[in-house]
Design an enzyme around this catalytic site. Structure first.
Site, short mmCIF file in Angstrom:
data_model
loop_
_atom_site.label_atom_id
_atom_site.label_comp_id
_atom_site.label_asym_id
_atom_site.label_seq_id
_atom_site.Cartn_x
_atom_site.Cartn_y
_atom_site.Cartn_z
CB SER A 211 -0.96 -0.04 1.19
OG SER A 211 -1.99 0.91 1.05
CD GLU A 336 -5.03 -3.81 -3.70
OE1 GLU A 336 -5.11 -3.69 -2.46
OE2 GLU A 336 -4.04 -4.30 -4.28
CG HIS A 428 -5.80 -2.47 0.70
ND1 HIS A 428 -4.90 -2.35 -0.34
CD2 HIS A 428 -5.38 -1.59 1.65
CE1 HIS A 428 -4.01 -1.44 -0.03
NE2 HIS A 428 -4.26 -0.96 1.18
#
Length: 510
Positions: A211, A336, A428
């Site tokens: 991320s 995600e 995610h």
């Protein structure tokens, strides 16, 4: 996998449980623990909370990091040190605890072979992990970032901390820019100077992150002055910031005006840490109506194109050939940010798709092609389609642009497609415990559901080890528009043009 707290409770703390290493600033004492999986190195030594810089407080708060001064005697490195994250930001499915304290610039080193007897010995390859959290949250003290199973497979592992949010990235008129980026650089310099003492090879360093951490390693890949600090890059769901200087300045001035202080070091230093955090949270609070603008404009806090440390965007640097000699692996999960619409799934059934997709930034000219390319997702629900579009715009299209910017540079692409047993899609953070091979770790079921497949962790982790050790993860490089990507699922497979469904978003010049 044990947590550090559990280990402290069960270990007898005999002298043989401890191990000491001499760093450039002084000696540190770590603790041996077992690895898992029943193969490779059976034990790993953890050295936690080693400071690489002085505490960024008082006159050092808004300055570039200052290397840690030497200490006398042996410093215990048995517990995680203070984190830049304060409290529970509530933004991640990864267990990332906050630790109180002032000395927030520190590293955690995990090694199977500390204190090698001589400089002639060949060191082990090194993984340096940079945590995510949107550049305002996250913690290197996560039990998921424990490097023991990379140690088991012959890789020394380091997790680093850095200043977050406004303290790390906010514009201040008379302060150094990109203080969080400068923290990354000093931590990597610490690795270069000290990792041999922990059994690592400073000439074989791979930087990796997820991320914002994935964006961090891509930022570093495009920094000319960082090239000597690492030799490979592994970007998981990388989110580049590349905040425009004008936007950063406007945000800093706005924060100062709200607080009633001058936008200077003196002005912001008159505010408590809690006050700055509260102002930052209010200024960056997002609602459903602002999602599309965040995708278009990016985050307001993060690495900034400042004309100094970052003279141009990362993509411009990659096009110019910076980092072209570094092997790169990058990829993303299939969905995600689909979680952003999970609670609204029933309500979205009655929302016309056209206006919703427009609000999320899908141009009308690309709508028909995009819907056709994603017909399988569109058939599930409007919420799933909206989540896929948000994912594609924020992550998957961005990674394909990075691949194109790199040209012929050695690049490998993957997709993580295995659907979580809890969410029903690959959300995610889902791939992080597979990367670290810690499916037996805490807080796993809320992310992955019951009994996530160990065989898939073996594949994901094994490919990461192969890349860190030998510079090749084990599938073909991505070459051309429809290059091969590894698709992690059950079964895992290598697929040509695996991101074809994203291509309708790439027709524009950006």
């Amino acid at each position: 996998m044990f947590t550090i707290e559990q280990e402290n409770a069960v270990m007898t703390d005999t002298p043989t449980d401890f191990v000491e290493v001499a760093t450039a600033a002084g000696r540190v004492r770590g603790r041996w623990r077992p690895t898992t999986g029943g193969r490779g190195n059976p034990r790993s030594a953890a050295f936690l909370g080693i400071p690489f810089a002085e505490a960024p407080i008082d006159e050092l708060r808004f300055q570039a990091p200052v290397p840690k001064a030497p200490w006398e005697g042996v410093r215990d490195a048995l517990e995680f040190a203070a984190t830049a994250q304060r409290g529970d930001p509530g933004v991640t499915l990864i267990p990332e605890p906050s630790v109180e304290g002032e000395s927030t610039l520190n590293v955690n080193v995990f090694t199977p072979a500390p204190s090698r007897p001589g400089p002639s010995d060949a060191g082990l390859p090194v993984l340096v992990w940079i945590h995510g959290g949107g550049y305002f949250a996250g913690s290197p003290a996560s039990p998921w970032y424990d490097g023991r199973n990379f140690n088991r497979d012959g890789v020394v592992t380091v997790s680093i901390s850095y200043r977050l949010g406004f303290d790390g990235f906010g514009w201040i008129a008379d302060a150094p820019s990109n203080r969080g980026v400068r923290d990354w650089l000093l931590a990597l310099e610490w690795v270069q100077q000290n990792i041999a003492a922990f059994g690592g090879d400073p000439a074989r360093v791979t930087i990796a992150g997820q991320s914002a951490g994935g964006g961090a390693v891509l930022t570093l890949l495009g920094m000319q002055q960082a090239q000597h600090l690492f030799h490979g890059v592994y970007a998981i769901s990388g989110a580049l910031a590349d905040v425009a200087s004008a936007r950063a300045e406007a945000f800093g001035r706005g924060l100062a005006a709200t607080a009633g202080v001058e936008p200077t070091v003196a002005g912001f230093s008159s505010l408590s840490e809690d006050r700055v955090l509260a102002l930052q949270k209010k200024a960056t609070q997002l609602g459903p109506s602002s999602i599309g603008s965040v995708v278009d404009e990016g985050l307001p806090l993060g690495p900034t194109i400042d004309g100094d440390l970052l003279p141009r965007s990362t993509r411009e640097s990659l096009v110019a050939g910076v980092g072209a000699d570094k092997p790169l692996v990058l990829g993303a999960t299939d969905d995600e940010f689909t979680m952003a619409f999970s609670d609204a799934e029933k309500a979205l059934r009655w929302v016309p798709r056209g206006p919703l997709l427009k609000k999320l930034g899908l141009p009308k000219s690309a709508r028909r092609e995009y819907l056709a390319a994603n017909a399988d997702v569109a058939a599930l629900s409007t919420a799933r389609l909206a989540g896929r579009l948000l994912t594609d715009r924020m992550f998957r299209a961005a990674l394909l642009r990075v691949v194109a910017d790199r040209g012929a540079a050695p690049t490998w692409v993957y997709r993580f497609s295995w659907p979580s047993g809890h969410f029903g899609f690959a959300e995610h953070c889902l791939d992080v415990p597979f990367f670290f091979d810690c499916l037996d770790g805490p807080a796993m079921e809320p992310l992955a559901g019951p009994n996530p497949p160990q065989s898939l962790a073996d594949e994901v982790h094994g490919a990461a080890v192969a890349f860190i050790v030998g510079g090749d993860p084990g599938w073909p490089r991505h070459e051309g528009v429809g290059g091969v990507a590894r698709v992690y699922d059950t079964p895992t497979r290598d697929v040509a043009d695996a991101y074809a469904s994203v291509r309708p978003l790439l027709d524009d010049a950006s």
